[in-house]
Write a protein that holds these residues in place. Structure first.
Motif, PDB file in Angstrom:
ATOM      1  N   GLN A 222      49.492  40.830  54.272  1.00 53.34           N
ATOM      2  CA  GLN A 222      48.641  41.120  53.125  1.00 53.34           C
ATOM      3  C   GLN A 222      48.872  39.963  52.163  1.00 53.34           C
ATOM      4  N   VAL A 223      47.901  39.090  52.022  1.00 55.46           N
ATOM      5  CA  VAL A 223      48.139  37.811  51.366  1.00 55.46           C
ATOM      6  C   VAL A 223      46.958  37.407  50.494  1.00 55.46           C
ATOM      7  N   CYS A 224      47.215  36.436  49.623  1.00 56.42           N
ATOM      8  CA  CYS A 224      46.141  35.741  48.931  1.00 56.42           C
ATOM      9  C   CYS A 224      46.527  34.272  48.845  1.00 56.42           C
ATOM     10  N   GLN A 225      45.529  33.408  48.729  1.00 58.12           N
ATOM     11  CA  GLN A 225      45.778  31.980  48.762  1.00 58.12           C
ATOM     12  C   GLN A 225      45.845  31.352  47.381  1.00 58.12           C
ATOM     13  N   LYS A 226      45.469  32.096  46.348  1.00 62.28           N
ATOM     14  CA  LYS A 226      45.629  31.651  44.973  1.00 62.28           C
ATOM     15  C   LYS A 226      45.797  32.875  44.087  1.00 62.28           C
TER      16      LYS A 226
END
Length: 278
Positions: A222-226
């Motif tokens: 579960q990720v985000c890049q910014k």
């Protein structure tokens, strides 16, 4: 009645789509590249299984195709069995450059019958020296177990089979640096750590036992890049409740074998500032 059913289905679909966007059930072929090892790293079963091997010529490693700024990542590992002394199997997050940030799981092999040592570490702007070491309460070579890192703007938590074992809080208000600006890649490697890994380097690798192999499966992220894309993620404000803190303290009381925050000889000028608040 029909209109209500349509609206309900649309709401369910909305949440399903967003949940899918927030969580990646990893396929190694899609999400990772084998970055070194000259064929010693292998993706198998249509990307559902990945193995790394080490022999007397080389180890091997892989890396995510994208870096991430904050996330919750799970990886199941089955470690090198038998006499694994001198080997190091790692699962970690890292940015690039000399002032890199890094969050480490490192599994230090041992002689047959002796327990693995799990070493965790936190690097911020190129500075580490924050090791905590644990024995595990199971044999990590017999089956797969889940190792997880939660990294959000307020805390970093290391988990083993969903049990928290370590927390590193954001204490920037006390002038303690915290990794919150550099996106990090998800990485793993299996390599020769004979000069330090087992009893401080006293026990070397027995190459007659090679190749040494570790296995990986069931990567979930579960990720985000910014940071601007993180605001609607449930894990972005996740922290330990009192029950989870109790479990972490139990692990640390019964299985922690080294804590940099109690090593006064190593820090003669005083323990690191964060040690006052953990």
């Amino acid at each position: 009645m029909a209109e209500k059913l349509v609206v309900t289905l649309m709401v369910v679909y909305f949440f399903m789509v967003n949940a899918k966007a927030d969580t990646t059930i990893g396929n190694f072929n899609q999400d990772f590249n084998i970055t070194w090892g000259d064929g010693r790293g292998k993706m198998l079963n249509n990307g559902q299984l990945l193995t790394l091997s080490l022999d007397n010529y080389s180890g091997s490693g892989f890396q995510s195709k994208n870096p991430y700024l904050f996330g919750k990542m799970d990886m199941q590992l089955k470690l090198v069995p038998g006499n694994s002394a001198g080997t190091v199997t790692s699962f970690y997050l890292s940015s690039d450059g000399s002032n890199h940030d890094e969050l480490d799981f490192e599994f230090l092999g041992n002689l047959s019958g002796d327990p693995y040592i799990l070493q965790t570490n936190v690097f911020v702007q190129g500075q580490g020296n924050r090791e905590q070491k644990f024995y595990l309460w199971f044999d990590p070579t017999k089956d797969f177990h889940t190792y997880s890192i939660l990294w959000n703007p307020e805390t970093i938590i290391f988990f083993v089979d969903q049990t928290p074992i370590r927390q590193f809080k954001n204490l920037e208000s006390y002038n303690v640096p915290f990794p919150n600006k550099q996106p990090m890649w998800i990485k793993s490697s299996l390599w020769d750590g004979s000069n330090w890994a087992t009893r401080g380097g006293l026990v070397k690798i027995d190459w007659t036992q090679a190749p040494f192999t570790a296995s990986y499966r069931n990567f979930v992220a579960q990720v985000c890049q910014k940071s601007s894309s993180c605001s609607n993620k449930s894990w972005i404000t996740e922290s330990l409740d009192s029950s989870s803190e109790g479990k972490m303290k139990w692990v640390q009381k019964n299985y922690m074998i080294y804590n940099y925050c109690t090593d006064a000889k190593r820090f003669p000028e005083g323990l690191p500032v964060e040690c006052k608040y953990t």
